[in-house]
Motif scaffolding. Structure first.
Motif, PDB file in Angstrom:
ATOM      1  N   SER A 137      -8.611  51.176 -41.139  1.00 45.94           N
ATOM      2  CA  SER A 137      -7.801  49.994 -40.863  1.00 45.94           C
ATOM      3  C   SER A 137      -7.699  49.743 -39.362  1.00 45.94           C
ATOM      4  O   SER A 137      -7.741  48.592 -38.905  1.00 45.94           O
ATOM      5  CB  SER A 137      -6.402  50.170 -41.464  1.00 45.94           C
TER       6      SER A 137
ATOM      7  N   SER B 250      -1.267  55.114 -40.869  1.00 49.78           N
ATOM      8  CA  SER B 250      -2.299  54.134 -41.210  1.00 49.78           C
ATOM      9  C   SER B 250      -3.575  54.913 -41.485  1.00 49.78           C
ATOM     10  O   SER B 250      -3.528  56.108 -41.795  1.00 49.78           O
ATOM     11  CB  SER B 250      -2.478  53.121 -40.069  1.00 49.78           C
TER      12      SER B 250
ATOM     13  N   ILE C  53      -1.357  46.065 -34.807  1.00 48.63           N
ATOM     14  CA  ILE C  53      -0.729  45.494 -36.001  1.00 48.63           C
ATOM     15  C   ILE C  53      -0.866  43.975 -35.997  1.00 48.63           C
ATOM     16  O   ILE C  53      -1.122  43.347 -37.032  1.00 48.63           O
ATOM     17  CB  ILE C  53       0.746  45.937 -36.087  1.00 48.63           C
TER      18      ILE C  53
ATOM     19  N   ALA D  77      -9.045  46.416 -37.294  1.00 48.72           N
ATOM     20  CA  ALA D  77      -8.202  45.646 -36.379  1.00 48.72           C
ATOM     21  C   ALA D  77      -8.869  45.509 -35.014  1.00 48.72           C
ATOM     22  O   ALA D  77      -8.867  44.431 -34.409  1.00 48.72           O
ATOM     23  CB  ALA D  77      -6.832  46.315 -36.249  1.00 48.72           C
TER      24      ALA D  77
ATOM     25  N   GLY E 135      -3.967  43.023 -37.425  1.00 48.95           N
ATOM     26  CA  GLY E 135      -4.130  43.231 -38.860  1.00 48.95           C
ATOM     27  C   GLY E 135      -4.177  44.665 -39.331  1.00 48.95           C
ATOM     28  O   GLY E 135      -4.491  44.913 -40.507  1.00 48.95           O
ATOM     29  N   MET E 136      -3.862  45.644 -38.496  1.00 49.32           N
ATOM     30  CA  MET E 136      -3.851  47.031 -38.965  1.00 49.32           C
ATOM     31  C   MET E 136      -2.696  47.245 -39.939  1.00 49.32           C
ATOM     32  O   MET E 136      -1.557  46.869 -39.666  1.00 49.32           O
ATOM     33  CB  MET E 136      -3.719  48.006 -37.793  1.00 49.32           C
ATOM     34  N   ASP E 137      -2.992  47.835 -41.082  1.00 53.24           N
ATOM     35  CA  ASP E 137      -1.972  48.124 -42.082  1.00 53.24           C
ATOM     36  C   ASP E 137      -1.203  49.383 -41.704  1.00 53.24           C
ATOM     37  O   ASP E 137      -1.783  50.355 -41.200  1.00 53.24           O
ATOM     38  CB  ASP E 137      -2.617  48.341 -43.456  1.00 53.24           C
ATOM     39  N   ILE E 138       0.102  49.395 -41.959  1.00 50.71           N
ATOM     40  CA  ILE E 138       0.889  50.608 -41.781  1.00 50.71           C
ATOM     41  C   ILE E 138       1.593  50.921 -43.096  1.00 50.71           C
ATOM     42  O   ILE E 138       1.968  50.021 -43.846  1.00 50.71           O
ATOM     43  CB  ILE E 138       1.897  50.488 -40.630  1.00 50.71           C
ATOM     44  N   THR E 139       1.735  52.219 -43.362  1.00 48.67           N
ATOM     45  CA  THR E 139       2.267  52.627 -44.668  1.00 48.67           C
ATOM     46  C   THR E 139       3.543  53.448 -44.565  1.00 48.67           C
ATOM     47  O   THR E 139       4.024  53.952 -45.572  1.00 48.67           O
ATOM     48  CB  THR E 139       1.206  53.443 -45.428  1.00 48.67           C
TER      49      THR E 139
END
Length: 590
Positions: free
Chosen positions: A139, A135, A112, A143, A115-119
Motif C-alpha cells: 500500500s 499498513s 495517506i 501511494a 491513498g495509503m491504507d491504514i488499519t
C-alpha cells in the motif's frame, strides 16, 4: 577491447527504487530538477519495502490528533526520541533521531493523502506509547507511485551501479551496467542519493530481498564516505528454520508479539527469563531476543534443525482463532502466500523450530539530519544510512527512516545541485572501473561464483552472528584474507552480457566480502556487549569507556577505524559505568 559505455546525464541520480528512493526522487522533481532512479530489479517490486508487514512510527500524540487513532497525548517527539536512543543503546546520532521524530507525522500524512491504507495503531516492544500506524509495504509503494505520477522522474530498471565517480573530492556521477542489455553505463550527475537498503544477504538465513547485498555502503566507502555502527547488523528472532521451503519466514515472531508465544529450548525451558525476566517473549526487544536464542542454539540446547522452539499451545484455541480473524498480518492463518494449515503448521498444534535471521542493517553511511554524507554531492536515505538506529532498531522505525530521510535527502540534494558545478568526469577513473566490472567475463580459471558466495555467507554465519568473541573474529579475518586473494579470480560459465545473473553475483560478491571485513574489524575493536552485538569475552555493556561510535573509512584501500564519543544536548545518556548486558550474568551461562 572494452565496449564504449553509454552515457546518461541527469541532475540527481537516486540509486534504489524502494520507499526511500521513491520519496527522494519525488522531492528532487518537485524542485524542478532532472532525476533518474536506478534499481537492480523492477521498480515497486525490488527491495524490502514492497513486501513489508509494516507499521510506521509517529509520536503517539500525533497518531491521535492528526490521524484519529487511539494514541496517547502524553507522547512527544522528544519522548519518542528518548525511546529510540535508549533502545539503540545510546549509539544513535541525536540530530538524526530528533529529525526523524519531528518529521515522521508530516510525511506519513502525505502518504495517506496519496491513498495509503491504514488499519490501526500498534505498540511495539521498547515503545512506551502506541506509535505504529499499521499498513503494508504494498500500500505504501502504491501511494508513492501516485506521488511519482505527479512528477517527471526517469527510471532505469535492471541497472546495477557498481562505483561512484568523484572529482576534486565531489561526487560527479556513477558507473554501472544495464543488466538487461549488458551495456556499460556512465551516469553524469551533480548529486547522488543512495537508497539501496542494507547488506543482509551477507548471511545465509535472511528475511530480506535478494537485492540487499550492501551496494550503497560499499560504493560510498570506496568514494571516501564515512560508515558508522557497522558492527550492529540486526537479527530478527524466531524466524522459521524448518521446513526448508519456509526458511526465514517471520510469522513465529509476529505471532509471539501479538498473542504471546513461548520460546523453548529442547528441555522445555523458557530461556528468555535468564535475559529479560520482566518483559519476557512478547515485550523484550529484538536484539536481546536474538542473542538469547543464539545462546541456546550455540550451547546445543535447540532442535535438530538448528533452532529453538516457538510454541503457542498454552493459548486456548478460541483466542488463536479470534486473533487469526482480526490480525491484518495473518488473516485466517495465512501469512503472505503461505496457508499455515495447508503446510501442516497450525500454530494451535505444532511448535515451530525457529531462530534469528538477518533482518535489518542498523549501521551504514554516516549522515547528518539533512541526509548529507561526509562527501560533497553524496546523500543517503533509509536503511543504507547510519546514525538513526544505533545498536538496535525498534519496530516501526525502519519505514519511518526511509520516508523521512528520503524526503530530506531529496531536498538537500536539490539545494546542493542548484549551486553545484557541471560534473567533470575523469576518463581514467571510468576506464579503471569498467575494466573491473568486465573482469569476471574474461576470467578463465578461479573460484566458482556460486561457491564463492556460499563461502562468504558461511563465514559470516560462523563468525559475525549475534554472538561473537575475539577468537572467532580473528579467525574470520584470516578467512577474509584467503577470500580476498580469490575474489578477483571468480569464474562464471556464462560469458554473455545479456541478463547474466552470474556476472551480477560476481560483482555483488566483491561488495559482500568488503562488508564482511568491515563488520568483523569493527566488532573486534568494540570490547563490550551492546545492542545487537554480544561478545562472550566482554559480556558487560561498558558505558564508561564505550559510549562511542566506531567510524570506518577507506584509507588507500585499507579499512581504517576510529572512535568518536557520543555527544548529546537533549537526550539523556546513561551513567558512565559497566552494567550486565541485561539479566543476571550468573544465570545466563547455566
Amino acid at each position: 577491447m572494452l565496449a564504449e559505455p553509454k552515457v546518461i546525464e541527469t541532475d540527481v541520480l537516486v540509486i534504489g527504487s524502494g520507499g526511500a528512493g521513491s520519496r527522494a526522487a519525488i522531492e528532487v522533481a518537485r524542485n524542478g530538477l532532472a532525476v533518474l532512479i536506478t534499481t537492480k530489479g523492477v521498480s515497486g517490486k525490488s527491495g524490502d519495502t514492497p513486501s513489508a508487514d509494516m507499521d510506521i512510527n509517529v509520536p503517539s500524540r500525533d497518531a491521535k490528533e492528526i490521524f484519529g487513532l487511539d494514541g496517547d497525548i502524553m507522547d512527544t517527539p522528544d519522548s519518542f526520541a528518548q525511546d529510540i536512543f535508549q533502545a539503540g543503546k545510546y549509539m544513535n546520532n541525536e540530530e538524526v533521531v530528533l529529525t526523524l521524530c519531528t518529521n515522521a507525522s508530516k510525511y506519513v500524512k502525505e502518504l495517506i493523502d496519496w491513498g495509503m491504507d491504514i488499519t490501526g495503531l500498534t505498540q511495539g516492544p521498547g515503545h512506551k506509547f502506541p506509535r505504529g500506524i499499521a499498513s503494508t509495504g504494498r500500500s505504501m509503494m502504491s501511494a508513492l507511485k501516485r506521488g511519482m505520477r505527479q512528477c517527471k522522474i526517469d527510471l532505469a530498471e535492471y541497472t546495477m551501479v557498481t562505483n561512484l565517480l568523484t572529482r576534486n573530492g565531489r561526487v560527479v556521477g556513477a558507473v554501472g551496467i544495464n543488466i538487461r542489455s549488458g551495456d556499460l553505463l556512465v551516469i553524469r550527475a551533480k548529486a547522488v542519493i543512495l537508497a539501496t537498503g542494507g547488506a543482509m544477504r551477507l548471511y545465509p538465513l535472511v528475511t530480506a530481498a535478494e537485492e540487499l547485498t550492501g551496494d550503497g555502503m560499499f560504493i560510498a566507502y570506496q568514494a571516501g564516505a564515512e560508515l558508522v555502527d557497522m558492527e550492529f547488523p540486526m537479527f530478527l528472532p524466531a524466524c522459521v528454520y524448518w521446513p526448508e521451503s519456509m526458511k526465514g519466514v517471520i510469522f513465529p515472531y509476529v505471532f509471539s508479539t501479538v498473542v504471546g508465544g513461548w520460546w523453548l529450548n529442547r528441555f522445555g525451558e523458557r530461556f528468555i527469563e535468564k535475559w529479560d525476566p520482566t518483559r519476557m517473549e512478547r515485550d523484550t526487544t529484538r536484539d536481546i531476543a536474538a542473542i538469547a536464542q543464539s545462546m541456546e542454539i550455540s550451547r546445543k540446547r535447540g532442535g535438530q534443525h538448528g533452532g529453538i522452539f516457538v510454541s503457542f499451545k498454552h493459548i486456548p484455541d478460541e483466542i488463536m482463532e479470534y486473533s487469526a480473524r482480526v490480525c491484518p498480518w495473518w488473516p485466517n492463518f495465512i501469512y503472505g502466500q503461505f496457508n499455515l494449515l495447508e503446510f501442516d503448521m497450525d500454530p494451535r498444534k505444532v511448535a515451530y523450530e525457529a531462530g534469528p535471521a538477518a533482518h535489518y542493517w542498523n549501521g551504514g553511511v554516516k549522515v547528518n539530519g539533512k541526509g548529507e554524507t561526509s562527501v560533497p554531492g553524496l546523500y543517503a536515505a533509509g536503511e543504507v544510512q547510519g546514525g538513526t538506529q544505533g545498536a538496535n532498531r525498534l519496530a516501526g522505525n525502519g519505514v519511518a527512516e526511509c520516508l523521512v530521510f528520503g524526503a530530506l535527502a531529496g531536498s538537500s540534494a536539490a539545494a546542493y545541485v542548484k549551486d553545484a558545478p557541471e560534473p567533470d568526469i575523469d576518463g581514467a577513473q571510468v576506464d579503471m572501473y569498467c575494466e573491473q566490472i568486465c573482469r569476471p567475463l574474461s576470467q578463465k580459471t578461479g573460484s566458482d561464483v556460486f561457491e564463492f558466495r556460499k563461502r562468504i555467507q558461511d563465514t559470516a554465519s560462523d563468525y559475525i552472528g549475534p554472538i561473537r568473541d575475539k577468537h572467532g573474529l580473528v579467525s574470520c579475518i584470516g578467512e577474509i584474507e584467503k577470500l580476498n586473494d580469490e575474489a578477483v579470480h571468480q569464474t562464471i560459465k556464462n560469458k554473455g552480457k545479456v541478463f547474466n545473473s552470474e556476472w551480477v553475483l560476481a560483482l555483488e560478491n566483491e561488495v559482500m566480502l568488503r562488508i564482511l571485513e568491515i563488520v568483523t574489524r569493527a566488532s573486534l575493536l568494540r570490547k563490550e556487549s551492546r545492542g545487537a552485538l554480544y561478545r562472550t569475552d566482554y559480556p558487560d555493556t561498558d558505558n564508561k569507556d564505550w559510549l562511542k561510535n566506531i567510524i570506518i573509512t577507506n584509507r588507500n584501500g585499507q579499512v581504517s577505524l576510529e572512535t568518536k564519543p557520543v555527544v548529546t544536548s537533549r537526550l539523556q545518556l546513561p551513567k558512565p559505568e559497566k552494567v550486565p548486558y541485561l539479566g543476571s550474568s550468573k544465570r545466563r551461562f547455566t
